[in-house]
Design a protein around this motif. Structure first.
Motif, PDB file in Angstrom:
ATOM      1  N   ASP A  86      -9.891 163.730   4.007  1.00  0.00           N
ATOM      2  CA  ASP A  86     -11.230 163.367   4.499  1.00  0.00           C
ATOM      3  C   ASP A  86     -12.260 163.555   3.388  1.00  0.00           C
ATOM      4  OD1 ASP A  86     -10.292 162.791   7.016  1.00  0.00           O
ATOM      5  OD2 ASP A  86     -10.648 164.812   7.778  1.00  0.00           O
ATOM      6  N   HIS A  87     -12.147 164.676   2.665  1.00  0.00           N
ATOM      7  CA  HIS A  87     -13.033 164.881   1.524  1.00  0.00           C
ATOM      8  C   HIS A  87     -12.870 163.738   0.519  1.00  0.00           C
ATOM      9  CE1 HIS A  87     -12.661 169.404   2.537  1.00  0.00           C
ATOM     10  NE2 HIS A  87     -13.870 169.012   2.883  1.00  0.00           N
ATOM     11  N   ALA A  88     -11.631 163.344   0.276  1.00  0.00           N
ATOM     12  CA  ALA A  88     -11.374 162.293  -0.708  1.00  0.00           C
ATOM     13  C   ALA A  88     -11.969 160.962  -0.268  1.00  0.00           C
ATOM     14  CB  ALA A  88      -9.873 162.152  -0.945  1.00  0.00           C
ATOM     15  N   ASP A  89     -11.904 160.653   1.037  1.00  0.00           N
ATOM     16  CA  ASP A  89     -12.492 159.400   1.529  1.00  0.00           C
ATOM     17  C   ASP A  89     -14.004 159.389   1.324  1.00  0.00           C
ATOM     18  OD1 ASP A  89     -10.367 157.773   2.405  1.00  0.00           O
ATOM     19  OD2 ASP A  89     -10.149 158.927   4.243  1.00  0.00           O
ATOM     20  N   THR A  90     -14.657 160.484   1.663  1.00  0.00           N
ATOM     21  CA  THR A  90     -16.103 160.556   1.478  1.00  0.00           C
ATOM     22  C   THR A  90     -16.466 160.503  -0.005  1.00  0.00           C
ATOM     23  OG1 THR A  90     -16.264 161.914   3.479  1.00  0.00           O
ATOM     24  CG2 THR A  90     -18.176 161.880   2.036  1.00  0.00           C
ATOM     25  N   TYR A  91     -15.690 161.159  -0.810  1.00  0.00           N
ATOM     26  CA  TYR A  91     -15.901 161.173  -2.259  1.00  0.00           C
ATOM     27  C   TYR A  91     -15.821 159.760  -2.844  1.00  0.00           C
ATOM     28  CZ  TYR A  91     -14.966 162.873  -7.090  1.00  0.00           C
ATOM     29  OH  TYR A  91     -14.986 163.144  -8.435  1.00  0.00           O
ATOM     30  N   THR A  92     -14.807 159.002  -2.448  1.00  0.00           N
ATOM     31  CA  THR A  92     -14.654 157.654  -2.992  1.00  0.00           C
ATOM     32  C   THR A  92     -15.698 156.699  -2.436  1.00  0.00           C
ATOM     33  OG1 THR A  92     -12.924 157.222  -1.345  1.00  0.00           O
ATOM     34  CG2 THR A  92     -12.213 157.825  -3.550  1.00  0.00           C
ATOM     35  N   GLN A  93     -16.182 156.958  -1.223  1.00  0.00           N
ATOM     36  CA  GLN A  93     -17.277 156.138  -0.702  1.00  0.00           C
ATOM     37  C   GLN A  93     -18.519 156.322  -1.557  1.00  0.00           C
ATOM     38  OE1 GLN A  93     -17.519 157.413   3.365  1.00  0.00           O
ATOM     39  NE2 GLN A  93     -15.573 156.459   3.914  1.00  0.00           N
ATOM     40  N   GLU A  94     -18.782 157.566  -1.948  1.00  0.00           N
ATOM     41  CA  GLU A  94     -19.916 157.822  -2.838  1.00  0.00           C
ATOM     42  C   GLU A  94     -19.662 157.216  -4.217  1.00  0.00           C
ATOM     43  OE1 GLU A  94     -22.006 161.651  -4.953  1.00  0.00           O
ATOM     44  OE2 GLU A  94     -21.473 161.803  -2.834  1.00  0.00           O
ATOM     45  N   LEU A  95     -18.428 157.327  -4.671  1.00  0.00           N
ATOM     46  CA  LEU A  95     -18.075 156.757  -5.961  1.00  0.00           C
ATOM     47  C   LEU A  95     -18.275 155.246  -5.984  1.00  0.00           C
ATOM     48  CD1 LEU A  95     -16.813 157.366  -8.769  1.00  0.00           C
ATOM     49  CD2 LEU A  95     -14.569 156.962  -7.721  1.00  0.00           C
ATOM     50  N   GLN A 119     -20.693 151.331  13.213  1.00  0.00           N
ATOM     51  CA  GLN A 119     -20.878 152.653  12.628  1.00  0.00           C
ATOM     52  C   GLN A 119     -20.504 153.749  13.619  1.00  0.00           C
ATOM     53  OE1 GLN A 119     -24.866 153.476  11.314  1.00  0.00           O
ATOM     54  NE2 GLN A 119     -24.424 155.613  10.821  1.00  0.00           N
ATOM     55  N   SER A 120     -20.933 153.601  14.875  1.00  0.00           N
ATOM     56  CA  SER A 120     -20.622 154.607  15.891  1.00  0.00           C
ATOM     57  C   SER A 120     -19.139 154.613  16.240  1.00  0.00           C
ATOM     58  CB  SER A 120     -21.443 154.343  17.161  1.00  0.00           C
ATOM     59  OG  SER A 120     -22.820 154.510  16.906  1.00  0.00           O
ATOM     60  N   GLN A 121     -18.559 153.429  16.403  1.00  0.00           N
ATOM     61  CA  GLN A 121     -17.161 153.344  16.800  1.00  0.00           C
ATOM     62  C   GLN A 121     -16.241 153.901  15.716  1.00  0.00           C
ATOM     63  OE1 GLN A 121     -16.344 152.716  19.738  1.00  0.00           O
ATOM     64  NE2 GLN A 121     -14.202 152.111  19.814  1.00  0.00           N
ATOM     65  N   LEU A 122     -16.603 153.686  14.443  1.00  0.00           N
ATOM     66  CA  LEU A 122     -15.775 154.158  13.340  1.00  0.00           C
ATOM     67  C   LEU A 122     -16.155 155.556  12.868  1.00  0.00           C
ATOM     68  CD1 LEU A 122     -15.393 150.962  11.130  1.00  0.00           C
ATOM     69  CD2 LEU A 122     -13.794 151.898  12.792  1.00  0.00           C
ATOM     70  N   ARG A 123     -17.216 156.129  13.444  1.00  0.00           N
ATOM     71  CA  ARG A 123     -17.619 157.498  13.138  1.00  0.00           C
ATOM     72  C   ARG A 123     -18.034 157.661  11.687  1.00  0.00           C
ATOM     73  NH1 ARG A 123     -13.627 156.444  15.767  1.00  0.00           N
ATOM     74  NH2 ARG A 123     -12.028 156.874  14.207  1.00  0.00           N
ATOM     75  N   HIS A 124     -18.806 156.688  11.195  1.00  0.00           N
ATOM     76  CA  HIS A 124     -19.348 156.763   9.840  1.00  0.00           C
ATOM     77  C   HIS A 124     -20.652 157.547   9.850  1.00  0.00           C
ATOM     78  CE1 HIS A 124     -17.132 152.839   8.538  1.00  0.00           C
ATOM     79  NE2 HIS A 124     -16.398 153.913   8.313  1.00  0.00           N
ATOM     80  N   GLN A 125     -20.783 158.501   8.941  1.00  0.00           N
ATOM     81  CA  GLN A 125     -22.028 159.242   8.834  1.00  0.00           C
ATOM     82  C   GLN A 125     -23.151 158.362   8.286  1.00  0.00           C
ATOM     83  OE1 GLN A 125     -22.791 162.311   9.787  1.00  0.00           O
ATOM     84  NE2 GLN A 125     -20.766 162.571  10.670  1.00  0.00           N
ATOM     85  N   SER A 126     -22.825 157.567   7.296  1.00  0.00           N
ATOM     86  CA  SER A 126     -23.841 156.745   6.651  1.00  0.00           C
ATOM     87  C   SER A 126     -23.623 155.275   6.970  1.00  0.00           C
ATOM     88  CB  SER A 126     -23.778 156.942   5.130  1.00  0.00           C
ATOM     89  OG  SER A 126     -24.584 155.985   4.465  1.00  0.00           O
TER      90      SER A 126
END
Length: 382
Positions: free
Chosen positions: A103-112, A352-359
């Protein structure tokens, strides 16, 4: 320190005890920016962790079965990438830990993905993280991929027709355990269950009823994931407490949600909720669930991982006559199809809500008409 950081390795000088030396050169275990963040006890813990990781890369990482490691240059690059990743996790979560997750890696690559660095640089970082999770015994299938010079894209997704075929195939693929393989006690429990299912007296349940009975595990797993776009880690974490049959939703509490930021309420089709209801009754008959609240376990009683979920997808896709050749279909393909069509039917806020995306930025990649819709538009345009 940002996710985009690139290091000048030659300036990363630390005491000898914080390095690993090879014939080709020296690799720093705790670079100075990391050392500054950690106290003495944390540095000791991190040093042992890094030493284990780097030695694994040098001697086993490329092919553990053949005891073949990566070259010195590759290990040095990836040691740096994983160290930067750790610092990002500490800065964006709750401080020092070595228990980083996919999960950390997914968020990290989204920022990347939103950085200005080249696609090849992003791709190399992603390769480092994939290798890192192999070392940890995990499998990571990124939500987005960096393909060198070819750009960034979500994983392949299922078309509307393929979603429907997969759903229908899941309804016919499952079965219950064989009558002959059950103990007398198990047969009695299953007879009582089938008596309820078939609306007949327990005494009237026959071995032939076992042969014709359908199981609900895989049907519920596939259909829930087609509705909710569950990540592999969410399948592994899902518990019976998530399920709200009456309201046809999953209620994912903050402490169990993938990003651990807030509670999520995820919509399900009524038919999916009914499949879940039947599975909740059926799962009580399996001994492996006796002391477990987990919603789904593998046949060996373990939480699902990406590899075991891909196996399930491949088997059901075969029943559905979905050709997986020359396509990068994974469990995330279900999730990406949810995002693609939810964005089209309900808008980005719904996706966004259905996929539980923060941003909302994470959801932007689904803000495009699917290929078949664009083709139909061309046909209408003449």
């Amino acid at each position: 320190m940002t996710v985009h950081e690139e290091a000048d390795f030659d300036t990363q000088r630390t005491p000898d005890k914080d390095t690993i030396s090879t014939d080709e050169g020296t690799i720093v275990l705790i670079p100075e920016p990391t050392r500054e963040r950690l106290n003495t006890k944390q540095r000791t813990d991190y040093r042992h962790h890094r030493e284990e990781l780097i030695n694994w890369m040098l001697h086993l990482g490329k092919d553990p079965d053949s005891a073949k490691g990566y070259s010195f240059d590759v290990v040095k690059r990836r040691a740096h990438d994983t160290d930067v990743f750790y610092r990002w996790v500490w800065d964006n979560n709750d401080g020092y830990t070595t228990a980083v997750t996919t999960d950390h890696a997914d968020t990290y690559t989204q920022e990347l993905a939103y950085s200005d660095y080249s696609e090849s640089h992003k791709s190399n970082i992603q390769k480092s993280l994939k290798m890192f999770f192999r070392f940890k015994g995990d499998e990571w299938e990124p939500e987005i991929t960096f393909n060198g010079a070819t750009g960034t894209s979500p994983q392949d997704y299922l078309t509307r027709e393929e979603r429907q075929r997969l759903r229908e195939a899941a309804l016919q693929w499952d079965s219950i355990p064989a009558y002959a393989a059950m103990s007398p006690e198990e047969r009695q429990r299953w007879k009582e269950y089938l008596s309820y299912r078939l609306d007949k007296p327990v005494s009237a349940v026959q071995p032939s009823d076992f042969e014709n009975a359908e199981g609900f595990k895989y049907a519920s797993l596939i259909c829930v994931s087609l509705d909710a776009g569950l990540r592999p880690i969410e399948v592994a974490r899902a518990t019976v407490q998530w399920v709200d049959i009456d309201n046809a939703v999953l209620r994912i509490p903050k402490e169990e949600s993938s990003k651990n930021r807030e509670n999520w309420i995820v919509s399900l089709q009524r038919s999916t909720a009914e499949l879940l209801q039947n599975w909740l009754r059926e799962r009580q008959l399996y001994d492996k669930y006796t002391d477990s609240d987990q919603l789904w376990l593998t046949r060996h009683g373990n939480p699902y991982r990406s590899s075991s979920l891909k196996y399930v997808l491949e088997k059901i896709a075969e029943v559905a006559n979905i050709n997986m050749e020359n396509r990068s279909l994974t469990w995330y393909s279900l999730r990406h199809s949810v995002g693609t069509y939810m964005a089209r039917e309900g808008g980005l806020a719904a996706a966004q809500s259905q996929l539980r995306h923060q941003s909302p930025r994470t959801t932007f990649k689904y803000d495009q008409a699917p290929v078949e819709d664009r083709r139909n538009a061309l046909d209408r345009m003449g």
